[in-house]
Design an enzyme around this catalytic site. Structure first.
Site, PDB file in Angstrom:
ATOM      1  N   GLU A 101      21.109  35.008  13.939  1.00 32.18           N
ATOM      2  CA  GLU A 101      20.862  35.024  12.576  1.00 32.18           C
ATOM      3  C   GLU A 101      19.643  34.139  12.153  1.00 32.18           C
ATOM      4  OE1 GLU A 101      20.425  36.306   9.894  1.00 32.18           O
ATOM      5  OE2 GLU A 101      22.345  36.358   8.695  1.00 32.18           O
ATOM      6  N   ASP A 102      19.086  34.089  11.081  1.00 34.69           N
ATOM      7  CA  ASP A 102      18.162  33.247  10.617  1.00 34.69           C
ATOM      8  C   ASP A 102      18.708  32.251   9.627  1.00 34.69           C
ATOM      9  OD1 ASP A 102      18.520  34.946   8.506  1.00 34.69           O
ATOM     10  OD2 ASP A 102      16.520  35.292   7.852  1.00 34.69           O
ATOM     11  N   ASP A 105      23.885  31.585   4.460  1.00 34.62           N
ATOM     12  CA  ASP A 105      23.938  31.160   3.246  1.00 34.62           C
ATOM     13  C   ASP A 105      25.125  31.550   2.706  1.00 34.62           C
ATOM     14  OD1 ASP A 105      22.677  30.384   0.953  1.00 34.62           O
ATOM     15  OD2 ASP A 105      22.019  32.511   0.413  1.00 34.62           O
ATOM     16  N   PHE A 154      15.531  27.139  -1.321  1.00 32.57           N
ATOM     17  CA  PHE A 154      15.100  28.398  -0.668  1.00 32.57           C
ATOM     18  C   PHE A 154      14.037  28.423   0.062  1.00 32.57           C
ATOM     19  CE2 PHE A 154      13.234  32.768  -0.666  1.00 32.57           C
ATOM     20  CZ  PHE A 154      14.567  33.412  -0.394  1.00 32.57           C
ATOM     21  N   ARG A 167       6.549  35.190   6.189  1.00 33.10           N
ATOM     22  CA  ARG A 167       7.241  35.318   7.431  1.00 33.10           C
ATOM     23  C   ARG A 167       6.467  34.593   8.665  1.00 33.10           C
ATOM     24  NH1 ARG A 167      11.756  38.735   7.137  1.00 33.10           N
ATOM     25  NH2 ARG A 167      11.826  40.328   5.853  1.00 33.10           N
TER      26      ARG A 167
HETATM   27  P1  IMP Z   1      24.152  35.676   3.287  1.00 33.62           P
HETATM   28  O1  IMP Z   1      24.718  36.748   3.423  1.00 33.62           O
HETATM   29  O2  IMP Z   1      24.265  35.007   1.750  1.00 33.62           O
HETATM   30  O3  IMP Z   1      24.736  34.515   4.356  1.00 33.62           O
HETATM   31  O4  IMP Z   1      22.641  35.827   3.492  1.00 33.62           O
HETATM   32  C1  IMP Z   1      22.018  35.745   4.744  1.00 33.62           C
HETATM   33  C2  IMP Z   1      20.465  36.423   4.503  1.00 33.62           C
HETATM   34  O5  IMP Z   1      19.886  35.700   3.437  1.00 33.62           O
HETATM   35  C3  IMP Z   1      19.807  35.518   5.604  1.00 33.62           C
HETATM   36  O6  IMP Z   1      19.929  36.290   6.855  1.00 33.62           O
HETATM   37  C4  IMP Z   1      18.345  35.555   4.938  1.00 33.62           C
HETATM   38  O7  IMP Z   1      17.829  36.738   5.460  1.00 33.62           O
HETATM   39  C5  IMP Z   1      18.815  35.545   3.510  1.00 33.62           C
HETATM   40  N1  IMP Z   1      18.533  34.202   2.981  1.00 33.62           N
HETATM   41  C6  IMP Z   1      19.510  33.488   2.579  1.00 33.62           C
HETATM   42  N2  IMP Z   1      18.757  32.256   2.337  1.00 33.62           N
HETATM   43  C7  IMP Z   1      17.296  32.474   2.280  1.00 33.62           C
HETATM   44  C8  IMP Z   1      16.312  31.644   1.914  1.00 33.62           C
HETATM   45  O8  IMP Z   1      16.422  30.302   1.749  1.00 33.62           O
HETATM   46  N3  IMP Z   1      15.463  32.323   2.273  1.00 33.62           N
HETATM   47  C9  IMP Z   1      14.996  33.386   2.650  1.00 33.62           C
HETATM   48  N4  IMP Z   1      16.100  34.515   2.838  1.00 33.62           N
HETATM   49  C10 IMP Z   1      17.183  33.781   2.707  1.00 33.62           C
HETATM   50 MG    MG Z   2      18.555  37.822   7.348  1.00 31.72          MG
END
Ligand code: IMP
Ligand code: MG
Length: 180
Positions: A101-102, A105, A154, A167
């Protein structure tokens, strides 16, 4: 929102990322040593650069597959609803799987994907995330390996976008809105 002017402040350099990936690859290698072939599953689209660099540091048999979930759209706010847009091509029953995963969050994306993959009875299911924002967590989840823990900012670059932009930056930067 994406039309608001912003600048990108460098946060983690390409060199720092490369060094961290080398160290993580050693740990992953040790964890999966002896497994026939590791299925490395990237979460599209944000993990595509990370997974490309990570697998090239893994001196073992790997199969690469991808899964895509619904994204943030054009906002910087997370949605709690996670939809599978593209599913795996491989059958993971009885296999060793590493989900890449990137960013973790709120954790809803990873939690949803892990539940889904667990239901397919892999032999071992582990997760790695390049970035972790623990202060934002809503779902009770953490990745087995984390590249860097970051504050509630962010970020973009190294595969990660803001409204499909940035990206292709080779480093991780934080978005700072200007002109307000
Ligand atoms: P989560 O479901 O809230 O954990 O979000 C996960 C996804 O939200 C990540 O895989 C990212 O693609 C996107 N995301 C979360 N934080 C950021 C950020 O700071 N920049 C860009 N994408 C984000
Ligand atoms: Mg993502």
């Amino acid at each position: 929102m994406p039309d608001r002017p912003y600048v990108i402040d460098r946060m983690i350099s390409a060199k720092e990322i490369a060094a961290r990936i080398e160290a993580l690859a050693d740990e992953i290698h040790a964890e999966f040593a002896g497994c026939g072939k590791l299925v490395v599953v990237g979460l599209l689209r944000g993990s595509f650069v990370f997974i490309a660099d990570l697998v090239r540091e893994l001196d073992m048999n790997v199969e690469v597959d991808f899964i895509e979930t619904s994204s943030y759209g054009n906002s910087t706010e997370s949605s709690r609803e996670v939809r599978i847009v593209k599913d795996l091509s491989s059958d993971i029953e009885g296999r060793d799987v590493l989900v890449v995963e990137d960013i973790v969050d709120t954790g809803h994306t990873l939690s949803h994907v892990l539940n889904l993959l667990h239901s397919r009875s892999p032999n071992k299911l582990k997760t790695i995330a390049l970035l972790d924002k623990p202060s934002r967590r809503e779902a009770d989840i953490c990745a087995d390996w984390i590249g860097f823990e970051i504050p509630d900012e962010f970020v973009v670059g190294y595969g990660i976008d803001f409204a499909q932009r940035n990206r292709n930056l080779p480093y991780i930067g934080k978005v700072r809105f200007t002109g307000e």
